[in-house]
Design an enzyme around this catalytic site. Structure first.
Site, PDB file in Angstrom:
ATOM      1  N   ASP A  50       2.762 -11.214  -0.613  1.00 26.67           N
ATOM      2  CA  ASP A  50       3.553 -10.574  -0.085  1.00 26.67           C
ATOM      3  C   ASP A  50       3.341 -10.813   1.425  1.00 26.67           C
ATOM      4  OD1 ASP A  50       0.782 -11.020   0.248  1.00 26.67           O
ATOM      5  OD2 ASP A  50      -0.445  -9.420  -0.865  1.00 26.67           O
ATOM      6  N   HIS A  79      -9.717  -9.395  -3.372  1.00 23.38           N
ATOM      7  CA  HIS A  79     -10.045  -8.929  -3.029  1.00 23.38           C
ATOM      8  C   HIS A  79     -11.743  -8.145  -3.804  1.00 23.38           C
ATOM      9  CE1 HIS A  79      -6.887  -8.216  -0.044  1.00 23.38           C
ATOM     10  NE2 HIS A  79      -6.303  -8.280  -0.956  1.00 23.38           N
ATOM     11  N   TYR A 102       5.432  -8.281  -3.640  1.00 25.81           N
ATOM     12  CA  TYR A 102       5.491  -6.841  -4.699  1.00 25.81           C
ATOM     13  C   TYR A 102       7.247  -6.999  -3.864  1.00 25.81           C
ATOM     14  CZ  TYR A 102       1.030  -7.433  -4.444  1.00 25.81           C
ATOM     15  OH  TYR A 102      -0.558  -7.312  -4.472  1.00 25.81           O
TER      16      TYR A 102
HETATM   17  C1  Q7Y Z   1      -3.834  -5.147  -2.804  1.00 25.73           C
HETATM   18  C2  Q7Y Z   1      -2.631  -6.024  -2.618  1.00 25.73           C
HETATM   19  C3  Q7Y Z   1      -2.982  -7.391  -3.205  1.00 25.73           C
HETATM   20  C4  Q7Y Z   1       1.173   1.537  -0.707  1.00 25.73           C
HETATM   21  C5  Q7Y Z   1       0.039   1.532   0.434  1.00 25.73           C
HETATM   22  C6  Q7Y Z   1      -0.819   1.137  -0.536  1.00 25.73           C
HETATM   23  C7  Q7Y Z   1      -2.428  -0.611  -1.295  1.00 25.73           C
HETATM   24  C8  Q7Y Z   1      -3.675  -1.981  -1.033  1.00 25.73           C
HETATM   25  C9  Q7Y Z   1      -3.919  -2.672  -1.892  1.00 25.73           C
HETATM   26  C10 Q7Y Z   1      -3.209  -4.215  -2.152  1.00 25.73           C
HETATM   27  N1  Q7Y Z   1       2.301   1.546  -0.340  1.00 25.73           N
HETATM   28  N2  Q7Y Z   1      -2.389   0.033  -0.342  1.00 25.73           N
HETATM   29  O1  Q7Y Z   1      -2.524  -6.474  -2.659  1.00 25.73           O
HETATM   30  S1  Q7Y Z   1      -3.021  -9.143  -3.022  1.00 25.73           S
HETATM   31 ZN    ZN Z   2      -2.015  -8.764  -0.812  1.00 26.71          ZN
END
Ligand code: Q7Y
Ligand code: ZN
Length: 676
Positions: free
Chosen positions: A267, A137, A307
Site C-alpha cells: 500500500d 497491526h 489494495y
Molecule cells: C489497515 C491496513 C493494514 C477507508 C479508511 C479506513 C482503514 C485502516 C485499516 C488499514 N478509506 N482505514 O491497511 S496493512
Molecule cells: Zn498497510
C-alpha cells in the site's frame, strides 16, 4: 551456500471476505492474493521458485505473540453467525472476522514460519510468503487493521527461540505503522524494527503519538525501534531511497542482523487508495536488492497490505524476481527527497544519534559552527524536489493514476564472465564462466584503440587486457552476460580502454568506482563519467561535481568508515547519476588486506544500478579479492561484515565535507533540511 527462493502460498487464504458493509474494511479483498499469485504465474516466476507448502500454526506458536484470552476468543469465531461476527469485530479497530478467518490466520502464520524454517535450514536462500490476513497491526490481545495474528512479530520470536538468533531485523515497508510489532519488541534489543509510514502529523490511521520518530524503543530496547513518519502523501522513489540510504541501511549494517524479515505491504506503492504515495512498483526491486547483502542473504518477505490490485501484483512480482536474482530495473528521474521527507529523515537520524555510531555527526565537536556556516552557504541555493502532487489534489488523483507496466526482467544463464590473471586458478560460483577466447572483432578493436590512443604505452600484456575488456563489454551489449571481472596489470590504460569502448558502444554514462591511490587519467568534464575514488591518501581539493574522493586509513574503523561512505554517499550519488555501466576498479595498496569483505558488499549493492552491468578491473594477483568480486557479481551472497567499530571522527568529517560540497548538484545526498 544456500540458493533458491521459496514461494509459500495456498489458495485457501483467499477464502474469507467481509460479509457486511464497512467502508473501513472493504478494500481488504480475497483477490489481493489470487491476483498476485496469477501475476507471478504469468511472469513465469512461480515455476522458478521452490514451492514450500503452508501449514497451520500451532496454538503454542500463536501464544508466542498473543494472550490465551485473545486466542480463546478468536477460536470461537468459526462457529459465529454473521451478527455475532459483526459484534465481535466491533471490539477492535478496523478488522473484520469471518467463519474461515481463524483457519486462514493460522495458515498465514504457519506459512510465515515455514518460510523462516526453509531459510534458516538453508533449504533456500530467501523467499516470500503470500498470505492473508496480514499481521503487523495485531497486538497481544487485539486484532487490528485487518490483522488477526502478528505473522512477522511471531516469526522473529520463533526464529530467536528455535535458531538461537541474537539479532533479527524487521523492515516494515507497508504504508501503515506496524504498531503491533513495535509493541512486541519495544524493550527488546535483539529485534531491530524499522517502519516508515504515512503519518501526516498523526492525522492518518492509526493516529498514534507513538508512531512518530520520537519512539526509539524503551529500556534495553532503546535505539532498536525506528519510525520514519511520512508527513505528506505523494512520496516518490527518491524519498524511499533516501530513507534507505540515510536511515535504515547504515543502522542495519551496524546492527549486523542474522536474519531479515520484511513486513512487505504494497500500500506504499503508486495507485494505492490507502497510501496515496507515488513510488513505482520497481522501487521494491531496489529495496529488496539493497537488503539482500545483509544476513548473508537470509531474507523472509511476508505480505502485509496493498489494495490496488494492479500495483500490488506488479510490486509482488518485482520483489520475488529480485529474490530470484533477476536484474533490477532502471529507476530513472531520481532526484533528492522532498523537504517534508528530509525533515523526517533528519529528525529520525537525530533521535537515534546517541544509539548508533553511524549517526554520530562530526559536527558535535569543536568546529561545529564553521561547519554549520558552510552548510548554510551550500544549502542556500539547493533546489528542493517538489513532489508531483499537492495534497489537496492528490486525494482525488492518486487512485486514477496510470503508470507504465514494469519492463520484462531476465538474467542471462551465464551472468558473469571472468578473465583471471594468466595461470591463476580461481574457483567460480554458479552462473559464472571463464571469458575464454577473444573474438576477432574484439582483438581488432583492441588494436584500434591501442593505435589511436596509446601509441607506445601499450604492450602485449595490455593488448591482452584490452581484448578481454572489449569482449566483456560486447557480451554485455549483446545481453549474453550481465557483468564481468578482468584482471589487468596496468590500471590506467585499461580504464581508458574500457571507458573509450563503453562510451561509444554501450552506455551514455559510466560510473567509475576506483579503490586505490594515485590519480586515474579520467576526463570527467563532459558529465558522462562520474568518478568516485576511495583511497588511502589524502588528495587535493576538488571542485568538480563529477568527482568525489574519499580517503580512509587502514586499521580500526576502516570497514565502518568505508561502508558508511558506500551507503550514505556513493549509493545516493550513483542512483541519481543513473549510469549505463558501472566500472569497478581496484588498484594495489597497503589497505588491500582490509578490502575484500567490504568490496564484496559494495559490488553487491551496486547491482541495482545499470541493470546489473558491472565491469570489475582488478590489478594484481589477489585471488581472494577476485573470488569475492565474482561471488558478488554472480548474485550470490557475500559474508556479513560483522560488528562494526565506530568510524573515525576525522573520516566522518571528511565524508560530511564531501556531502556539503556535492549535495547542491546531487540532491539524493541530502539528509538535512535547508537552513534559511
Ligand atoms: C489497515 C491496513 C493494514 C477507508 C479508511 C479506513 C482503514 C485502516 C485499516 C488499514 N478509506 N482505514 O491497511 S496493512
Ligand atoms: Zn498497510
Amino acid at each position: 551456500m544456500a540458493s533458491g527462493c521459496a514461494l509459500i502460498f495456498d489458495e485457501e487464504m483467499s477464502r474469507y471476505k467481509l460479509l457486511w458493509t464497512d467502508p473501513a474494511c472493504e478494500i481488504e479483498v480475497p483477490e489481493r492474493l489470487t491476483v498476485s499469485y496469477e501475476a507471478l504465474k504469468t511472469n513465469g516466476v512461480v515455476q522458478r521458485c521452490t514451492q514450500v507448502p503452508v501449514r497451520l500454526a500451532t496454538e503454542q506458536e500463536i501464544l508466542l505473540g498473543h494472550s490465551e484470552e485473545y486466542l480463546e476468543a478468536v477460536k470461537q469465531t468459526p462457529k459465529m453467525t454473521t451478527e455475532e461476527l459483526m459484534a465481535f469485530s466491533k471490539q477492535y479497530n478496523d478488522v473484520y472476522f469471518h467463519p474461515n478467518i481463524y483457519h486462514c490466520a493460522k495458515l498465514a502464520l504457519g506459512a510465515t514460519l515455514q518460510l523462516v524454517d526453509s531459510v534458516m535450514k538453508r533449504e533456500v536462500r530467501n523467499g516470500m510468503a503470500l498470505v492473508r490476513p496480514p499481521g503487523h497491526h495485531s497486538q497481544r490481545s487485539a486484532g487490528n487493521g485487518f490483522c488477526v495474528f502478528n505473522n512477522v512479530a511471531i516469526a522473529a520470536l520463533y526464529a530467536k527461540k528455535n535458531y538461537n538468533l541474537k539479532r533479527v531485523l524487521i523492515v516494515d515497508w507497508d504504508v501503515h505503522h506496524g504498531q503491533g510489532i513495535q509493541y512486541c519488541f519495544e524493550e527488546e534489543p535483539s529485534v531491530l524494527y524499522f517502519s516508515w509510514h504515512r503519518y501526516e502529523h498523526q492525522t492518518f490511521w492509526p493516529n498514534l503519538p507513538e508512531s512518530d520518530y520520537t519512539s526509539v524503543g524503551k529500556g534495553k530496547g532503546s535505539g532498536f525501534n525506528i519510525n520514519l513518519p511520512w508527513n505528506k502523501i505523494g512520496m516518490t522513489n527518491s524519498d524511499y531511497l533516501a530513507g534507505f540510504f540515510h536511515v535504515l541501511l547504515p543502522i542495519a549494517y551496524e546492527f549486523d542482523p542474522e536474519l531479515v524479515l520484511v513486513s512487505a505491504g504494497y500500500d506504499s506503492a503508486i495507485g494505492d487508495p490507502e497510501g496515496q504515495m507515488v513510488a513505482s512498483p520497481e522501487i521494491f526491486a531496489h529495496l529488496t536488492q539493497l537488503l539482500m547483502p545483509l544476513a548473508a542473504g537470509k531474507m523472509c518477505v511476508v505480505l502485509e497490505g496493498g489494495y490496488n490490485l494492479t500495483s500490488l501484483a506488479q510490486s509482488v512480482c518485482q520483489t520475488v524476481q529480485t529474490l530470484l536474482g533477476d536484474l533490477a530495473p532502471e529507476l530513472s528521474g531520481l532526484s533528492g527527497p522532498c523537504e517534508s521527507a528530509l525533515e523526517s529523515i533528519q529528525n529520525v537520524r537525530r533521535a537515534h544519534s546517541s544509539y548508533w555510531s553511524c549517526l554520530k555527526q562530526s559536527d558535535t565537536n569543536s568546529d561545529a559552527n564553521s561547519k554549520r556556516r558552510k552548510l548554510e552557504e551550500n544549502n542556500s541555493e539547493v533546489k528542493v524536489n517538489e513532489n508531483p502532487l499537492p495534497d489537496a489534489e492528490a486525494k482525488e488523483t492518486t487512485q486514477d493514476l496510470v503508470w507504465p507496466e514494469p519492463v520484462h526482467r531476465s538474467a542471462p544463464a551465464v551472468r558473469t564472465v571472468v578473465a583471471p590473471p594468466s595461470g591463476a586458478q580461481v574457483s567460480l560460483p554458479d552462473g559464472c564462466q571463464p571469458l575464454g577466447g577473444i573474438s576477432k572483432a574484439a582483438t581488432e578493436e583492441a588494436h584500434r584503440i591501442w593505435k589511436k590512443d596509446f601509441k607506445d604505452e601499450a604492450d602485449q600484456m595490455n593488448l591482452q587486457a584490452f581484448g578481454n575488456i572489449i569482449s566483456v563489454l560486447d557480451k554485455m551489449k549483446n545481453k549474453e552476460v550481465c557483468n564481468g571481472c578482468v584482471s589487468v596489470s596496468d590500471l590506467n590504460v585499461s580504464v581508458r580502454c574500457a571507458l573509450q569502448h563503453a562510451l561509444t558502444h554501450l552506455a551514455e554514462r559510466v560510473l567509475v568506482v576506483f579503490i586505490g591511490d594515485g590519480k586515474l587519467p579520467v576526463d570527467t568534464s563532459d558529465g558522462k563519467i562520474l568518478l568516485i575514488q576511495i583511497c588511502g591518501e589524502e588528495s587535493e581539493e576538488e571542485n568538480s561535481t563529477s568527482r568525489m574522493s574519499l580517503h580512509f586509513k587502514e586499521g580500526e574503523g576502516f570497514t565502518a568508515g568505508f561502508i558508511q561512505a558506500v551507503l550514505g554517499l556513493l549509493l545516493p550519488l550513483a542512483y541519481e547519476f543513473n549510469p549505463g555501466l558501472v566500472l569497478g576498479v581496484v588498484g594495489e595498496g597497503k589497505w588491500m588486506s582490509h578490502l575484500p569483505p567490504v568490496w564484496g558488499h559494495l559490488i553487491s549493492l551496486l547491482q541495482g544500478l545499470a541493470q546489473g552491468r558491472t565491469l570489475a578491473l582488478l590489478q594484481g594477483n589477489d585471488k581472494h579479492l577476485m573470488e569475492i568480486t565474482v561471488l558478488a557479481l554472480s548474485g550470490a551472497s557475500v559474508p556479513p561484515l560483522g560488528a562494526l567499530a565506530a568510524p573515525r571522527p576525522e573520516d566522518v568529517e571528511m565524508m560530511e565535507k564531501q556531502r556539503c560540497r556535492l549535495q547542491k548538484r546531487w540532491s539524493l545526498l541530502r539528509c538535512t533540511v535547508s537552513e534559511s
